[in-house]
Design a protein around this motif. Sequence first.
Motif, PDB file in Angstrom:
ATOM      1  N   THR A   9      50.414  50.042  33.608  1.00 57.08           N
ATOM      2  CA  THR A   9      50.912  49.092  34.596  1.00 57.08           C
ATOM      3  C   THR A   9      50.828  47.663  34.087  1.00 57.08           C
ATOM      4  N   GLY A  10      51.710  46.821  34.593  1.00 54.05           N
ATOM      5  CA  GLY A  10      51.678  45.401  34.280  1.00 54.05           C
ATOM      6  C   GLY A  10      51.294  44.548  35.463  1.00 54.05           C
ATOM      7  N   ARG A  11      51.082  45.172  36.632  1.00 53.96           N
ATOM      8  CA  ARG A  11      50.672  44.442  37.843  1.00 53.96           C
ATOM      9  C   ARG A  11      49.604  45.245  38.570  1.00 53.96           C
ATOM     10  N   ILE A  12      48.528  44.577  38.959  1.00 57.75           N
ATOM     11  CA  ILE A  12      47.413  45.255  39.612  1.00 57.75           C
ATOM     12  C   ILE A  12      46.995  44.434  40.834  1.00 57.75           C
ATOM     13  N   ASP A  13      46.913  45.079  41.980  1.00 60.64           N
ATOM     14  CA  ASP A  13      46.330  44.441  43.156  1.00 60.64           C
ATOM     15  C   ASP A  13      44.841  44.770  43.201  1.00 60.64           C
ATOM     16  N   VAL A  14      44.024  43.732  43.373  1.00 61.01           N
ATOM     17  CA  VAL A  14      42.570  43.851  43.228  1.00 61.01           C
ATOM     18  C   VAL A  14      41.874  43.150  44.391  1.00 61.01           C
ATOM     19  N   GLN A  15      40.763  43.750  44.860  1.00 58.62           N
ATOM     20  CA  GLN A  15      39.851  43.035  45.758  1.00 58.62           C
ATOM     21  C   GLN A  15      38.885  42.273  44.867  1.00 58.62           C
ATOM     22  N   LEU A  16      38.975  40.952  44.866  1.00 59.67           N
ATOM     23  CA  LEU A  16      38.283  40.133  43.874  1.00 59.67           C
ATOM     24  C   LEU A  16      37.229  39.251  44.538  1.00 59.67           C
ATOM     25  N   ILE A  51      42.980  53.396  40.772  1.00 55.22           N
ATOM     26  CA  ILE A  51      42.349  52.936  42.007  1.00 55.22           C
ATOM     27  C   ILE A  51      40.842  53.118  41.899  1.00 55.22           C
ATOM     28  N   GLY A  52      40.103  52.060  42.229  1.00 58.74           N
ATOM     29  CA  GLY A  52      38.644  52.108  42.188  1.00 58.74           C
ATOM     30  C   GLY A  52      38.035  51.603  40.898  1.00 58.74           C
ATOM     31  N   ASP A  53      38.839  51.358  39.868  1.00 52.86           N
ATOM     32  CA  ASP A  53      38.310  50.813  38.611  1.00 52.86           C
ATOM     33  C   ASP A  53      37.785  49.393  38.833  1.00 52.86           C
ATOM     34  N   ARG A  54      36.804  49.017  38.023  1.00 50.71           N
ATOM     35  CA  ARG A  54      36.246  47.668  38.097  1.00 50.71           C
ATOM     36  C   ARG A  54      36.922  46.757  37.081  1.00 50.71           C
ATOM     37  N   VAL A  55      37.146  45.510  37.472  1.00 53.07           N
ATOM     38  CA  VAL A  55      37.720  44.516  36.564  1.00 53.07           C
ATOM     39  C   VAL A  55      36.829  43.281  36.559  1.00 53.07           C
ATOM     40  N   VAL A  56      36.835  42.562  35.442  1.00 56.71           N
ATOM     41  CA  VAL A  56      36.147  41.278  35.325  1.00 56.71           C
ATOM     42  C   VAL A  56      37.153  40.267  34.804  1.00 56.71           C
ATOM     43  N   LEU A  57      37.128  39.068  35.368  1.00 57.80           N
ATOM     44  CA  LEU A  57      38.006  37.988  34.933  1.00 57.80           C
ATOM     45  C   LEU A  57      37.184  36.908  34.244  1.00 57.80           C
ATOM     46  N   ARG A  58      37.672  36.447  33.086  1.00 58.75           N
ATOM     47  CA  ARG A  58      37.124  35.272  32.422  1.00 58.75           C
ATOM     48  C   ARG A  58      38.220  34.219  32.353  1.00 58.75           C
ATOM     49  N   ASP A  59      37.829  32.984  32.114  1.00 63.12           N
ATOM     50  CA  ASP A  59      38.833  31.931  32.048  1.00 63.12           C
ATOM     51  C   ASP A  59      39.717  32.128  30.822  1.00 63.12           C
ATOM     52  N   ALA A  60      40.854  31.398  30.779  1.00 66.59           N
ATOM     53  CA  ALA A  60      41.852  31.620  29.734  1.00 66.59           C
ATOM     54  C   ALA A  60      41.306  31.364  28.344  1.00 66.59           C
ATOM     55  N   SER A  61      40.329  30.462  28.212  1.00 69.70           N
ATOM     56  CA  SER A  61      39.743  30.175  26.900  1.00 69.70           C
ATOM     57  C   SER A  61      38.592  31.109  26.562  1.00 69.70           C
ATOM     58  N   ALA A  62      38.302  32.071  27.463  1.00 70.53           N
ATOM     59  CA  ALA A  62      37.229  33.052  27.252  1.00 70.53           C
ATOM     60  C   ALA A  62      35.880  32.385  27.051  1.00 70.53           C
ATOM     61  N   SER A  63      35.627  31.295  27.799  1.00 69.84           N
ATOM     62  CA  SER A  63      34.361  30.581  27.657  1.00 69.84           C
ATOM     63  C   SER A  63      33.385  30.896  28.774  1.00 69.84           C
ATOM     64  N   ARG A  64      33.881  31.455  29.921  1.00 72.99           N
ATOM     65  CA  ARG A  64      32.949  31.783  30.990  1.00 72.99           C
ATOM     66  C   ARG A  64      33.535  32.881  31.877  1.00 72.99           C
ATOM     67  N   THR A  65      32.626  33.592  32.544  1.00 75.29           N
ATOM     68  CA  THR A  65      33.010  34.664  33.452  1.00 75.29           C
ATOM     69  C   THR A  65      33.275  34.083  34.828  1.00 75.29           C
ATOM     70  N   LEU A  66      34.421  34.450  35.418  1.00 75.81           N
ATOM     71  CA  LEU A  66      34.845  33.864  36.689  1.00 75.81           C
ATOM     72  C   LEU A  66      34.634  34.770  37.890  1.00 75.81           C
ATOM     73  N   ALA A  67      35.088  36.004  37.773  1.00 75.86           N
ATOM     74  CA  ALA A  67      35.184  36.843  38.970  1.00 75.86           C
ATOM     75  C   ALA A  67      35.207  38.303  38.571  1.00 75.86           C
ATOM     76  N   GLY A  68      35.039  39.147  39.544  1.00 78.58           N
ATOM     77  CA  GLY A  68      35.112  40.588  39.322  1.00 78.58           C
ATOM     78  C   GLY A  68      35.548  41.285  40.583  1.00 78.58           C
ATOM     79  N   GLY A  69      35.999  42.510  40.430  1.00 79.34           N
ATOM     80  CA  GLY A  69      36.453  43.213  41.617  1.00 79.34           C
ATOM     81  C   GLY A  69      36.838  44.645  41.346  1.00 79.34           C
ATOM     82  N   VAL A  70      37.541  45.220  42.325  1.00 79.82           N
ATOM     83  CA  VAL A  70      37.915  46.630  42.318  1.00 79.82           C
ATOM     84  C   VAL A  70      39.418  46.746  42.426  1.00 79.82           C
ATOM     85  N   VAL A  71      40.006  47.613  41.618  1.00 83.26           N
ATOM     86  CA  VAL A  71      41.443  47.855  41.671  1.00 83.26           C
ATOM     87  C   VAL A  71      41.787  48.575  42.977  1.00 83.26           C
TER      88      VAL A  71
END
Length: 636
Positions: A278-285, A342-362
């Motif tokens: 997939t190229g698009r994911i809806d997430v509870q973040l 569905i149910g997988d965990r995701v983590v978001l970091r900023d575009a420069s990969a310098s810090r962790t921003l958010a996480g959630g569930v697909v």
Amino acid sequence: MIVGTAGHIDHGKTTLVKALTGVDTDRLPQEKARGISIELGYAFLDLPAPPGAAPGEAPPRIGFIDVPGHERLVHTMLAGATGIDHALLLVAADDGVMPQTREHLAVLSLLGLAQGTVVLTKADRADAARLEAVRGEVAQLLAPTPLAAAPVLAVSATTGDGLPALRTRLAEAAAAARRAADPQALFRLAIDRVFSLDGIGTVVTGTVHAGAVEVGDELCLVPGDAGTVVRVRSLHAQNRPVTRAAAGQRCALNLAGLARERIARGQWLVAPGAAVATGRIDVQLRLWHAEPRALRSGTPVRVHLGAESVEASVAVLDGEAIAPGASARVQLVLRQPVGAWIGDRVVLRDASASRTLAGGVVIDPGAPARYRRTPQRLAELEALAEPDAAAGEAALVAAAPHGVDLARLARLRGRWRDPAAPAWALGDAQSAALREKVLATLRDFHARAPDEAGPEAMRLRRLAAPRLPEPLWREQLAGWLATGLLGRSGGFVQLPDHGSRLSALDQRIADKVRPILARGVADGVWARDLARDTQEPEALMRTTLARLAQRGELHQVVRDLCYDEATLRGLARLARGVAEAHGGEVTAAGFRDATGLGRKRAIQILEYFDRIGLLRRVGDVHRLRRDTALFGEDEA
């Protein structure tokens, strides 16, 4: 159980794993030279056999994933952290909490990991007061996270102090974490290493996220070439040769049918029934509470899912921004396809990969590009987020206006589904509304075109329910036809009373007309000529022809110009042939040449084919509709 280490660089992660298992996970020459972990390392610890174990049965085994602590290698840490069952958060007693301690804790928390142990390493370098001070630091750090209740153990890998207590703690955690087999879950493994061995071939390793695999099974690479299937030649689970591996284990698979160069870290090996890219994911973040700014729509980020890392942008679905510590639904628009369920965990970091921003569930790996913020779509997301799968499916069916593809839903959940089970479901309210819409559409059609039998089945769908999936439309239509709610004449759908029975007078005229039409004159026959040849009044002839057209027994291409079914079917076959030879397009000149008709008659017939749904006028050409079976071999 899979245990993952976490913590600041040089806080003793690799040293502790070696003290517990006897394995040095720093295997690369550059790791030895620099004294730091660069790649993921793996080791295993045998536990005492549980009571009642069979003689000769292999003891249970804990798998360790040792991750790098350097700030520039957090992406590697994330590849290892996804899929672990238990976290070992290491804090050196002499240093205390450091920057990567905080970031690794953020990663673990945003992955939803609530099972863990804090280890105060290098305890031999600190006195009691210092240890107590570091305990206080750690308690304050963990307080707002899911690991707030994690026990804190002081350990020295050098002297061995605290190691027995840590082993006991891990054994207890492993016993508590033992998961029951889920027979419905399809196999999924996140690939974090790929290599080749002489005489063996391609080998991949990773953590089994769901399901089970056996030697000889066929699997798909996701994302990958559609239809590419690989066979499992041999297996290792928890560093032991096995014939079967299951969720919660570290696994190495020797693959047949795929060269090492075609596989990369971040891809998945999955059972064919769970193949999703997939190229698009809806997430509870959830945005990390320590983040200084809100997360807004349009923000570029790096998305970590499984062992993959990919660039993406954020579209907030609940409002325009997420405040620190708050949670909302978002759509992640990815730069390249990934495997997600569905149910997988995701983590978001900023575009420069310098810090962790958010996480959630697909919530939905098959997220749409359009209508993504409508109340209807948000209701569907609420149903998909329901923890109980059965309740969520029922809520989704009740909410979805155009039905639910149950087979696709099972694939997005990574679940096995009986192929004989219904493939689609439509809610009762939606089914009733659709039925009324179809009836109203047919009433209007018959009022506007009383001399036509009715619209072709797929044309009726375009008129009444253009967004309803075709398989569901066919299922609903078959039900209406079977119960007599609708009637059918050839390829045309009509209200039951539209093609009413002929009167004796109509029947007498029809018996005279049919042989004349059956001669198959490509130019058609005019009503006035039929009246003359049958010696019937012209007005009465027109009335009877209109009723025969309503019943689908003949076609009036233009008013009073009639063709029987066989003749028009032959002309339609010629139109299809012209279209197939010219990229789906039919011109008046091309159809004229194929039929030998004059230009005027050719245009009249093509316009009739447009009207009944066989063709579609686009500029100066007529395009064959690929979704129609009208005048085709499978028309019934």
